[in-house]
Design a protein around this motif. Sequence first.
Motif, PDB file in Angstrom:
ATOM      1  N   ILE A   4       0.698  -1.473  -0.021  1.00 32.38           N
ATOM      2  CA  ILE A   4      -0.248   0.194  -0.259  1.00 32.38           C
ATOM      3  C   ILE A   4       0.691   1.221   0.117  1.00 32.38           C
ATOM      4  O   ILE A   4       0.742   2.463  -0.636  1.00 32.38           O
ATOM      5  N   SER A   5       1.467   1.227   1.037  1.00 30.87           N
ATOM      6  CA  SER A   5       2.591   2.341   0.675  1.00 30.87           C
ATOM      7  C   SER A   5       4.228   2.329   0.140  1.00 30.87           C
ATOM      8  O   SER A   5       3.888   3.266  -0.671  1.00 30.87           O
ATOM      9  N   ALA A   6       4.479   1.609  -0.873  1.00 33.25           N
ATOM     10  CA  ALA A   6       5.533   1.096  -2.179  1.00 33.25           C
ATOM     11  C   ALA A   6       4.714   1.923  -2.921  1.00 33.25           C
ATOM     12  O   ALA A   6       5.407   2.670  -4.021  1.00 33.25           O
ATOM     13  N   ASN A   7       3.307   1.826  -3.381  1.00 34.44           N
ATOM     14  CA  ASN A   7       3.116   1.851  -4.426  1.00 34.44           C
ATOM     15  C   ASN A   7       2.269   3.152  -4.843  1.00 34.44           C
ATOM     16  O   ASN A   7       1.874   4.130  -5.624  1.00 34.44           O
ATOM     17  N   ARG A   8       2.716   4.047  -3.549  1.00 33.10           N
ATOM     18  CA  ARG A   8       2.496   5.940  -3.374  1.00 33.10           C
ATOM     19  C   ARG A   8       3.361   5.909  -3.207  1.00 33.10           C
ATOM     20  O   ARG A   8       3.447   7.161  -2.349  1.00 33.10           O
ATOM     21  N   ASP A   9       4.801   5.546  -3.197  1.00 34.64           N
ATOM     22  CA  ASP A   9       5.545   6.316  -2.800  1.00 34.64           C
ATOM     23  C   ASP A   9       5.698   7.444  -3.917  1.00 34.64           C
ATOM     24  O   ASP A   9       6.406   7.801  -5.267  1.00 34.64           O
ATOM     25  N   GLN A  10       5.655   9.055  -3.099  1.00 39.61           N
ATOM     26  CA  GLN A  10       6.089  10.017  -3.696  1.00 39.61           C
ATOM     27  C   GLN A  10       7.717   9.894  -4.139  1.00 39.61           C
ATOM     28  O   GLN A  10       8.022  10.947  -5.280  1.00 39.61           O
ATOM     29  N   GLN A  11       8.101   9.111  -4.001  1.00 40.49           N
ATOM     30  CA  GLN A  11      10.375   9.175  -4.634  1.00 40.49           C
ATOM     31  C   GLN A  11      10.002   8.633  -5.939  1.00 40.49           C
ATOM     32  O   GLN A  11      11.261   8.602  -6.598  1.00 40.49           O
ATOM     33  N   VAL A  12       8.964   8.087  -6.066  1.00 37.20           N
ATOM     34  CA  VAL A  12       9.110   6.866  -6.818  1.00 37.20           C
ATOM     35  C   VAL A  12       7.956   7.365  -7.755  1.00 37.20           C
ATOM     36  O   VAL A  12       8.273   7.744  -9.425  1.00 37.20           O
ATOM     37  N   ALA A  24       4.294   5.798 -17.507  1.00 37.95           N
ATOM     38  CA  ALA A  24       5.375   5.454 -17.976  1.00 37.95           C
ATOM     39  C   ALA A  24       6.572   6.467 -16.975  1.00 37.95           C
ATOM     40  O   ALA A  24       6.487   7.133 -17.820  1.00 37.95           O
ATOM     41  N   PRO A  25       7.596   6.262 -16.831  1.00 39.83           N
ATOM     42  CA  PRO A  25       7.624   4.298 -16.047  1.00 39.83           C
ATOM     43  C   PRO A  25       6.264   4.402 -15.464  1.00 39.83           C
ATOM     44  O   PRO A  25       6.276   5.115 -14.242  1.00 39.83           O
ATOM     45  N   ASN A  26       6.306   2.773 -14.610  1.00 40.33           N
ATOM     46  CA  ASN A  26       5.257   2.584 -13.317  1.00 40.33           C
ATOM     47  C   ASN A  26       6.364   1.537 -13.149  1.00 40.33           C
ATOM     48  O   ASN A  26       5.938   0.431 -13.520  1.00 40.33           O
ATOM     49  N   GLU A  27       6.752   1.825 -11.674  1.00 43.26           N
ATOM     50  CA  GLU A  27       7.637   1.315 -11.083  1.00 43.26           C
ATOM     51  C   GLU A  27       6.811   0.361 -10.217  1.00 43.26           C
ATOM     52  O   GLU A  27       7.143   0.447  -8.575  1.00 43.26           O
ATOM     53  N   GLY A  32       5.102  -8.027  -6.387  1.00 42.62           N
ATOM     54  CA  GLY A  32       5.736  -8.428  -5.744  1.00 42.62           C
ATOM     55  C   GLY A  32       7.308  -8.007  -5.798  1.00 42.62           C
ATOM     56  O   GLY A  32       7.315  -7.481  -7.661  1.00 42.62           O
ATOM     57  N   ILE A  33       8.097  -8.699  -6.513  1.00 37.24           N
ATOM     58  CA  ILE A  33       9.631  -8.169  -6.228  1.00 37.24           C
ATOM     59  C   ILE A  33      11.094  -8.871  -5.870  1.00 37.24           C
ATOM     60  O   ILE A  33      10.159  -9.901  -4.991  1.00 37.24           O
ATOM     61  N   GLY A  34      11.632  -9.651  -6.986  1.00 35.11           N
ATOM     62  CA  GLY A  34      12.542 -10.267  -7.146  1.00 35.11           C
ATOM     63  C   GLY A  34      12.437 -11.881  -6.919  1.00 35.11           C
ATOM     64  O   GLY A  34      10.962 -12.114  -8.237  1.00 35.11           O
ATOM     65  N   ARG A  35      12.497 -12.226  -6.509  1.00 38.12           N
ATOM     66  CA  ARG A  35      12.577 -14.419  -6.225  1.00 38.12           C
ATOM     67  C   ARG A  35      11.418 -14.609  -6.631  1.00 38.12           C
ATOM     68  O   ARG A  35      11.264 -15.926  -7.065  1.00 38.12           O
ATOM     69  N   HIS A  36      10.293 -14.064  -5.355  1.00 35.94           N
ATOM     70  CA  HIS A  36       9.206 -14.571  -5.692  1.00 35.94           C
ATOM     71  C   HIS A  36       7.736 -13.817  -6.384  1.00 35.94           C
ATOM     72  O   HIS A  36       6.661 -13.366  -6.219  1.00 35.94           O
ATOM     73  N   TYR A  37       8.509 -12.741  -7.306  1.00 32.13           N
ATOM     74  CA  TYR A  37       7.880 -12.047  -8.475  1.00 32.13           C
ATOM     75  C   TYR A  37       6.858 -12.632  -8.484  1.00 32.13           C
ATOM     76  O   TYR A  37       6.753 -13.932  -8.990  1.00 32.13           O
ATOM     77  N   CYS A  38       5.689 -12.476  -8.867  1.00 35.46           N
ATOM     78  CA  CYS A  38       3.965 -13.299  -9.307  1.00 35.46           C
ATOM     79  C   CYS A  38       4.219 -13.800 -10.526  1.00 35.46           C
ATOM     80  O   CYS A  38       4.305 -13.505 -11.544  1.00 35.46           O
ATOM     81  N   LEU A  39       4.191 -15.193 -10.174  1.00 36.05           N
ATOM     82  CA  LEU A  39       3.868 -16.163 -11.692  1.00 36.05           C
ATOM     83  C   LEU A  39       3.502 -16.100 -12.553  1.00 36.05           C
ATOM     84  O   LEU A  39       2.965 -16.400 -13.569  1.00 36.05           O
ATOM     85  N   GLY A  40       2.190 -15.261 -11.906  1.00 36.34           N
ATOM     86  CA  GLY A  40       1.019 -15.046 -13.066  1.00 36.34           C
ATOM     87  C   GLY A  40       1.080 -14.026 -13.339  1.00 36.34           C
ATOM     88  O   GLY A  40      -0.120 -13.398 -14.100  1.00 36.34           O
TER      89      GLY A  40
END
Length: 89
Positions: A4-12, A24-27, A32-40
Amino acid sequence: VWYISANRDQQVFDDPYRFDVGRAPNEHLSFGIGRHYCLGAFLARLEIRVVLQELLERVETIELTGPARRIRSNWANGLKQMPVRVTTR
Ligand code: HEM
């Protein structure tokens, strides 16, 4: 990650609370992120694209008719209820 916080990060994100499907860009970290990034993630994006394409073909306008209610969660952000009036083509 606190999504919730990460997707509203004013620095991003510029203007992080604005709904902007063309951002765009839309980080965002919704998948998710990293090795457990969503398979779907690719399937989910495809399904969302198909829903929006089919909706846009059939719908002229979508108008908010009342206040939206959000889900109560400290994990994910989302809508529980959003009353709208739909005009078809
Ligand atoms: C909009 C739809 C979706 C969202 C927002 C979403 C979100 C996420 C997130 C945030 C994670 C990472 C969880 C973590 O870091 O532990 C995840 C993992 C996962 N997602 Fe999704 N997901 C969606 C759709 C799907 C679909 C359609 C499938 C399968 C058909 C799927 C299968 C998985 C699997 C198997 C993992 C675990 C990956 C792993 O741990 O290595 N997801 N998803």
